[in-house]
Design an enzyme around this catalytic site. Structure first.
Site, mmCIF file in Angstrom:
data_model
loop_
_atom_site.group_PDB
_atom_site.id
_atom_site.type_symbol
_atom_site.label_atom_id
_atom_site.label_comp_id
_atom_site.label_asym_id
_atom_site.label_seq_id
_atom_site.Cartn_x
_atom_site.Cartn_y
_atom_site.Cartn_z
ATOM 1 N N ASP A 146 40.492 36.393 39.296
ATOM 2 C CA ASP A 146 39.383 35.981 40.157
ATOM 3 C C ASP A 146 39.576 34.593 40.770
ATOM 4 O OD1 ASP A 146 38.190 38.331 39.397
ATOM 5 O OD2 ASP A 146 36.280 37.409 38.838
ATOM 6 N N ASP A 147 38.828 34.375 41.848
ATOM 7 C CA ASP A 147 38.652 33.053 42.483
ATOM 8 C C ASP A 147 39.875 32.575 43.260
ATOM 9 O OD1 ASP A 147 36.401 33.200 40.827
ATOM 10 O OD2 ASP A 147 37.115 31.680 39.435
ATOM 11 N N HIS A 156 35.454 38.531 46.524
ATOM 12 C CA HIS A 156 34.731 37.776 45.485
ATOM 13 C C HIS A 156 33.911 36.658 46.130
ATOM 14 C CE1 HIS A 156 33.920 36.576 41.382
ATOM 15 N NE2 HIS A 156 34.596 35.457 41.431
ATOM 16 N N HIS A 181 31.633 31.396 46.401
ATOM 17 C CA HIS A 181 31.209 31.595 45.020
ATOM 18 C C HIS A 181 29.766 31.200 44.685
ATOM 19 C CE1 HIS A 181 32.120 32.166 40.680
ATOM 20 N NE2 HIS A 181 33.175 32.803 41.118
ATOM 21 N N TYR A 235 30.337 35.374 39.295
ATOM 22 C CA TYR A 235 29.805 35.366 37.918
ATOM 23 C C TYR A 235 29.508 36.781 37.404
ATOM 24 C CZ TYR A 235 28.981 30.650 39.682
ATOM 25 O OH TYR A 235 29.139 29.426 40.292
ATOM 26 N N HIS A 293 42.212 34.547 35.502
ATOM 27 C CA HIS A 293 42.172 33.652 36.668
ATOM 28 C C HIS A 293 43.567 33.112 36.963
ATOM 29 C CE1 HIS A 293 38.086 33.667 34.962
ATOM 30 N NE2 HIS A 293 37.689 33.568 36.215
HETATM 31 ZN ZN LIG Z 1 34.579 33.862 40.066
#
Ligand SMILES: [Zn+2]
Length: 239
Positions: free
Chosen positions: A45-46, A95, A99, A136, A189
């Site tokens: 993610d991210d 995603h 965020h 999240y 991540h």
């Molecule tokens: Zn995230």
């Protein structure tokens, strides 16, 4: 002289013809059927995170596939990684752009966060993500309706590696192996250096346990998810 060259060329041609095909020229593998074999989906993610390049090298070396839930702002700043992800057979998910918690956002904000990321990925790699992972992992009925408008199911995770909190290679490996299960979706991540550092040995261990490292779409195939659906369904989720 010319006759000699000709016969040498003839010999060379024969040698090429009888040489066994190199490993890389093998017939492409059949698509993996996760209802028949043990599968697991590692998700990052991210990103694309700082260490995405090293991670992609490791995945490639091990013939492993992963799914990247990308944050639009980093797609914009690191487009070459996104292009590589697609070229190397990984799956991309959306995603958001920056965020925010979607359950505390206005509909207009959620839509623009999703759209801007779709546009950035399209620009970087020529494809549009078909999966949404809300920031999240938080969603409500409004988020679900918007995901449906975009034609995307929402994908959470069956377990996390806790990499963002431990930032320790051994702890990340231990936690991931403890929660690994067939058709599991693991949250990780690619901005956590220790996750990427420990990946070669983690992949090796998972493979030794019989896992095929595949994309989210491979492990959710049997779920037949509709746009706006959420998987796995969180406790207390009603629709
Ligand atoms: Zn995230």
């Amino acid at each position: 002289m010319s006759r000699r060259i000709t016969s040498l060329l003839a010999i060379a041609a024969v040698c090429v013809a009888v040489a066994p095909a190199p490993a890389s020229a093998q017939v492409p593998k059949e698509p993996i059927d996760c209802s028949q074999v043990k599968c697991i989906a590692l998700t990052f993610d991210d990103g694309p995170g700082k260490y995405a390049g090293t991670l992609l090298d490791t995945l490639k070396k091990n013939g492993a596939k992963a799914t990247f839930f990308l944050e639009g702002q980093y797609v914009k700043s690191r487009p070459s990684y996104v292009k590589r992800m697609v070229a190397e057979g990984h799956e991309l998910g959306n995603h958001s752009y920056s965020h925010p918690d979607f359950t505390k956002s206005e509909a207009g904000t959620i839509k623009s966060e999703i759209q801007k990321t779709q546009d950035a990925v399209k620009k970087a790699a020529g494809v549009e993500p078909k999966l949404l992972r809300p920031p999240y992992g938080l969603a409500d009925l409004q988020v679900s309706d918007i995901a449906a408008e975009f034609g995307m199911p929402m994908i959470l995770w069956t377990a996390g590696s806790q990499d963002w909190s431990s930032k320790n290679v051994k702890a990340i490996q231990k936690q991931t192996l403890a929660v690994a299960k067939p058709n599991g979706i693991i949250l990780m991540h690619d901005w956590v250096k220790q996750t990427v550092d420990g990946m070669p040995s983690l992949i090796k261990t998972l493979k030794n346990k019989g896992y095929h490292l595949v994309t989210v779409s491979d492990v959710i195939k049997s779920q037949n998810l509709e746009p706006g659906d959420i998987y796995p369904v969180p406790e207390g989720w009603e629709k």
